[in-house]
Scaffold this motif. Structure first.
Motif, mmCIF file in Angstrom:
data_model
loop_
_atom_site.group_PDB
_atom_site.id
_atom_site.type_symbol
_atom_site.label_atom_id
_atom_site.label_comp_id
_atom_site.label_asym_id
_atom_site.label_seq_id
_atom_site.Cartn_x
_atom_site.Cartn_y
_atom_site.Cartn_z
ATOM 1 N N GLU A 103 0.831 -1.213 0.000
ATOM 2 C CA GLU A 103 0.000 0.000 0.000
ATOM 3 C C GLU A 103 0.864 1.261 0.000
ATOM 4 N N HIS A 104 1.846 1.305 0.870
ATOM 5 C CA HIS A 104 2.694 2.495 0.990
ATOM 6 C C HIS A 104 3.653 2.629 -0.189
ATOM 7 N N ASN A 105 4.216 1.508 -0.627
ATOM 8 C CA ASN A 105 5.146 1.559 -1.755
ATOM 9 C C ASN A 105 4.427 1.930 -3.042
ATOM 10 N N ASP A 106 3.208 1.424 -3.233
ATOM 11 C CA ASP A 106 2.431 1.788 -4.426
ATOM 12 C C ASP A 106 2.127 3.284 -4.453
ATOM 13 N N LEU A 107 1.797 3.839 -3.300
ATOM 14 C CA LEU A 107 1.541 5.280 -3.238
ATOM 15 C C LEU A 107 2.824 6.063 -3.522
ATOM 16 N N ALA A 108 3.945 5.593 -2.996
ATOM 17 C CA ALA A 108 5.229 6.248 -3.290
ATOM 18 C C ALA A 108 5.564 6.149 -4.780
ATOM 19 N N ASP A 109 5.244 5.020 -5.404
ATOM 20 C CA ASP A 109 5.448 4.897 -6.857
ATOM 21 C C ASP A 109 4.624 5.936 -7.610
ATOM 22 N N GLU A 110 3.380 6.131 -7.172
ATOM 23 C CA GLU A 110 2.515 7.125 -7.816
ATOM 24 C C GLU A 110 3.097 8.530 -7.650
ATOM 25 N N VAL A 111 3.559 8.838 -6.445
ATOM 26 C CA VAL A 111 4.204 10.142 -6.215
ATOM 27 C C VAL A 111 5.410 10.286 -7.135
ATOM 28 N N GLY A 112 6.195 9.236 -7.268
ATOM 29 C CA GLY A 112 7.368 9.263 -8.145
ATOM 30 C C GLY A 112 7.010 9.550 -9.595
ATOM 31 N N ARG A 113 5.936 8.941 -10.079
ATOM 32 C CA ARG A 113 5.507 9.205 -11.465
ATOM 33 C C ARG A 113 5.084 10.665 -11.643
ATOM 34 N N LEU A 114 4.395 11.199 -10.650
ATOM 35 C CA LEU A 114 3.971 12.606 -10.720
ATOM 36 C C LEU A 114 5.177 13.538 -10.692
ATOM 37 N N LEU A 115 6.156 13.223 -9.864
ATOM 38 C CA LEU A 115 7.374 14.041 -9.800
ATOM 39 C C LEU A 115 8.153 13.956 -11.110
ATOM 40 N N HIS A 116 8.181 12.778 -11.695
ATOM 41 C CA HIS A 116 8.852 12.602 -12.988
ATOM 42 C C HIS A 116 8.212 13.513 -14.040
ATOM 43 N N PHE A 117 6.884 13.551 -14.051
ATOM 44 C CA PHE A 117 6.187 14.432 -14.994
ATOM 45 C C PHE A 117 6.570 15.887 -14.745
ATOM 46 N N MET A 118 6.601 16.293 -13.487
ATOM 47 C CA MET A 118 6.946 17.682 -13.166
ATOM 48 C C MET A 118 8.363 18.017 -13.612
ATOM 49 N N GLU A 119 9.273 17.096 -13.377
ATOM 50 C CA GLU A 119 10.669 17.316 -13.755
ATOM 51 C C GLU A 119 10.821 17.498 -15.261
ATOM 52 N N HIS A 120 10.053 16.751 -16.016
ATOM 53 C CA HIS A 120 10.193 16.780 -17.476
ATOM 54 C C HIS A 120 9.237 17.749 -18.166
ATOM 55 N N ASN A 121 8.430 18.442 -17.387
ATOM 56 C CA ASN A 121 7.500 19.440 -17.931
ATOM 57 C C ASN A 121 7.497 20.706 -17.060
ATOM 58 N N PRO A 122 8.665 21.283 -16.818
ATOM 59 C CA PRO A 122 8.719 22.441 -15.910
ATOM 60 C C PRO A 122 7.937 23.647 -16.417
ATOM 61 N N ASP A 123 7.797 23.772 -17.722
ATOM 62 C CA ASP A 123 7.056 24.918 -18.262
ATOM 63 C C ASP A 123 5.591 24.905 -17.836
ATOM 64 N N HIS A 124 5.064 23.739 -17.594
ATOM 65 C CA HIS A 124 3.674 23.609 -17.137
ATOM 66 C C HIS A 124 3.484 24.244 -15.754
ATOM 67 N N TYR A 125 4.562 24.305 -14.973
ATOM 68 C CA TYR A 125 4.500 24.811 -13.598
ATOM 69 C C TYR A 125 5.165 26.173 -13.431
ATOM 70 N N ALA A 126 5.778 26.675 -14.500
ATOM 71 C CA ALA A 126 6.526 27.927 -14.421
ATOM 72 C C ALA A 126 5.622 29.108 -14.081
ATOM 73 N N LYS A 127 6.186 30.010 -13.328
ATOM 74 C CA LYS A 127 5.463 31.241 -13.001
ATOM 75 C C LYS A 127 5.396 32.076 -14.261
ATOM 76 N N LYS A 128 4.207 32.519 -14.577
ATOM 77 C CA LYS A 128 4.001 33.346 -15.766
ATOM 78 C C LYS A 128 4.496 34.760 -15.491
ATOM 79 N N SER A 129 5.297 35.248 -16.408
ATOM 80 C CA SER A 129 5.829 36.588 -16.268
ATOM 81 C C SER A 129 4.844 37.612 -16.812
ATOM 82 N N ASN A 130 4.744 38.745 -16.124
ATOM 83 C CA ASN A 130 3.863 39.822 -16.574
ATOM 84 C C ASN A 130 4.580 40.799 -17.502
#
Length: 127
Positions: A98-125
């Motif tokens: 149960e705990h390892n599966d949840l950690a795997d899910e967190v890892g996949r989400l972090l992987h997406f964030m790492e490889h798509n930083p523009d999706h999370y970038a602060k928009k400049s005015n």
């Protein structure tokens, strides 16, 4: 200010994992308090702490990615401590899964964030 990092799926799932780890370690032997218990609770909490820091650094992609990478590393460390807890007989196979599966899910989400930083970038005015 309502920090948007609380809306990130990786943060929400990481917080669930961290809280579950806190509950899980309550049953660990007292002699593990300053070893395994503290280590696994610290690493699980650090996943979310690094995500919060990454939010403040999202204007700078390299800094953002560095904090996401730190978060990923802490998540992997949490999984290693789960391995140790299982090997020592402190948790059941079901609890481990149960705990390892949840950690795997967190890892996949972090992987997406790492490889798509523009999706999370602060928009400049600025134009």
């Amino acid at each position: 200010m309502n920090a948007s990092f609380r809306k990130w799926a990786a943060y929400r799932k990481g917080m669930i994992l961290s809280n579950r780890i806190d509950d899980l370690t309550a049953s660990f032997p007292p002699n593990e308090r300053f070893r395994l218990t503290d280590q696994i609770c610290r690493s699980a909490s650090s996943v979310c702490a690094n995500l919060a820091e990454s939010f403040a650094k999202r204007r700078y992609p390299k800094h953002f990615i560095a904090k996401i990478t730190d978060s990923y590393g802490e998540n992997c460390e949490t999984q290693m401590w789960l391995d140790k807890a299982l090997a020592r007989g402190y948790i059941t196979n079901k609890q481990y899964k149960e705990h390892n599966d949840l950690a795997d899910e967190v890892g996949r989400l972090l992987h997406f964030m790492e490889h798509n930083p523009d999706h999370y970038a602060k928009k400049s005015n600025t134009k």
